[in-house]
Scaffold this motif. Sequence first.
Motif, short mmCIF file in Angstrom:
data_model
loop_
_atom_site.label_atom_id
_atom_site.label_comp_id
_atom_site.label_asym_id
_atom_site.label_seq_id
_atom_site.Cartn_x
_atom_site.Cartn_y
_atom_site.Cartn_z
N THR A 158 3.13 -28.41 -7.72
CA THR A 158 2.38 -28.07 -6.51
C THR A 158 2.32 -26.57 -6.31
N ALA A 159 3.46 -25.89 -6.51
CA ALA A 159 3.49 -24.44 -6.35
C ALA A 159 2.61 -23.75 -7.39
N ILE A 160 2.66 -24.23 -8.64
CA ILE A 160 1.83 -23.63 -9.69
C ILE A 160 0.35 -23.85 -9.39
N SER A 161 0.00 -25.06 -8.93
CA SER A 161 -1.39 -25.35 -8.61
C SER A 161 -1.89 -24.49 -7.46
N MET A 162 -1.06 -24.32 -6.42
CA MET A 162 -1.45 -23.49 -5.28
C MET A 162 -1.59 -22.03 -5.69
N THR A 163 -0.68 -21.56 -6.55
CA THR A 163 -0.76 -20.17 -7.02
C THR A 163 -2.03 -19.94 -7.84
N THR A 164 -2.35 -20.90 -8.71
CA THR A 164 -3.55 -20.78 -9.53
C THR A 164 -4.81 -20.77 -8.66
N THR A 165 -4.85 -21.65 -7.68
CA THR A 165 -6.00 -21.70 -6.78
C THR A 165 -6.13 -20.40 -5.98
N TYR A 166 -4.99 -19.87 -5.53
CA TYR A 166 -5.01 -18.62 -4.77
C TYR A 166 -5.51 -17.46 -5.62
N ASN A 167 -5.04 -17.38 -6.86
CA ASN A 167 -5.49 -16.31 -7.75
C ASN A 167 -6.97 -16.43 -8.09
N GLN A 168 -7.45 -17.66 -8.29
CA GLN A 168 -8.87 -17.85 -8.56
C GLN A 168 -9.72 -17.44 -7.36
N ALA A 169 -9.24 -17.77 -6.16
CA ALA A 169 -9.96 -17.37 -4.96
C ALA A 169 -10.01 -15.85 -4.83
N LEU A 170 -8.89 -15.18 -5.14
CA LEU A 170 -8.87 -13.72 -5.08
C LEU A 170 -9.81 -13.10 -6.11
N ARG A 171 -9.84 -13.67 -7.32
CA ARG A 171 -10.74 -13.14 -8.34
C ARG A 171 -12.20 -13.32 -7.93
N SER A 172 -12.52 -14.49 -7.38
CA SER A 172 -13.89 -14.72 -6.91
C SER A 172 -14.25 -13.76 -5.79
N PHE A 173 -13.30 -13.53 -4.88
CA PHE A 173 -13.53 -12.58 -3.78
C PHE A 173 -13.74 -11.18 -4.32
N GLY A 174 -12.95 -10.80 -5.33
CA GLY A 174 -13.10 -9.48 -5.93
C GLY A 174 -14.44 -9.32 -6.63
N GLN A 175 -14.91 -10.36 -7.29
CA GLN A 175 -16.21 -10.29 -7.96
C GLN A 175 -17.34 -10.07 -6.97
N VAL A 176 -17.20 -10.68 -5.79
CA VAL A 176 -18.25 -10.52 -4.77
C VAL A 176 -18.17 -9.14 -4.13
N VAL A 177 -16.94 -8.71 -3.80
CA VAL A 177 -16.76 -7.44 -3.07
C VAL A 177 -17.06 -6.24 -3.97
N PHE A 178 -16.52 -6.25 -5.19
CA PHE A 178 -16.65 -5.10 -6.07
C PHE A 178 -17.80 -5.25 -7.08
N GLY A 179 -18.51 -6.36 -7.01
CA GLY A 179 -19.62 -6.57 -7.93
C GLY A 179 -20.91 -5.95 -7.42
N VAL A 187 13.17 -39.86 -2.24
CA VAL A 187 13.59 -38.96 -3.31
C VAL A 187 12.33 -38.34 -3.91
N VAL A 188 12.23 -37.04 -3.80
CA VAL A 188 11.07 -36.32 -4.33
C VAL A 188 11.53 -35.56 -5.57
N PRO A 189 10.92 -35.79 -6.72
CA PRO A 189 11.32 -35.07 -7.94
C PRO A 189 11.04 -33.58 -7.84
N GLN A 190 11.90 -32.80 -8.49
CA GLN A 190 11.76 -31.34 -8.42
C GLN A 190 10.48 -30.85 -9.10
N HIS A 191 10.09 -31.54 -10.20
CA HIS A 191 8.91 -31.07 -10.91
C HIS A 191 7.64 -31.21 -10.08
N LEU A 192 7.67 -32.09 -9.05
CA LEU A 192 6.51 -32.21 -8.16
C LEU A 192 6.30 -30.93 -7.37
#
Length: 246
Positions: free
Chosen positions: A136-157, A127-132
């Motif tokens: 997990t989805a929120i953490s992955m989304t946050t990590t993905y957005n941070q990676a995109l922002r870092s990539f943008g700082q390098v590319v457009f900086g 039994v896996v709780p729904q909040h898990l």
Amino acid sequence: MLDPVDVDIADSDFLTNQSDLDDSSDSDIDNYCLAFTCKNRLFGRQKPLHVVLGAGVSADIILWRNKQISAYIFMGATLTWLLFERLGYSLVVFFCHASLLSLTALFLWSNFGSLVHVSAPEIPEIVVPQHLFMRTAISMTTTYNQALRSFGQVVFGTDIRDFLAVAATLWVLSVAGSRCGFLSFLYLVFVILMTVPALYENLEDSVDSIAEKALIEIKKQYAVLDGKVLQKLKKKVISYKNKKQP
């Protein structure tokens, strides 16, 4: 005794006002000692390595705080690498053989276990709780957005140093990937993750001292490169853009 060269203004103020230590709380003294002992750490680290790695079960495993669990995980990863990479096992064949072995053992256990007065095991329900999944989805989304922002700082900086660091990292990864398969590459990363942090924790004073000297030398060489090549290149690019603009 502390070397006066290594003591900055805040440290000297703290040491000269020793009469005020009796009025300070233990937490203030501990925080100061932590800040002082973490000076000049690798990559400017201001926290213990265990805290940097998450201060949880994963950090305990990486730093071999629980040697038995770390050893089991290391042996499991090594066995997996040997089976799939060196012995040529495919995932489908391994899954079928493992399922066949488990099915045969459970079948014999359930039918002949009564002869030795051993009851058959019950199949557990997971039994896996729904909040898990939500966390997990929120953490992955946050990590993905941070990676995109870092990539943008390098590319457009405009910081050439960050661009060169990312380019060098990708080049090293491409060279490593061309020399070995994907599974071997993952196993190599796993071995580095399980060995380098633990070794660094035991030898951090010596490593930090050597790394500090190396970083000083790298900064000197980068300053020379920046003055002779990068700044001239940057000026040419800016002048070329100005000419292109109407």
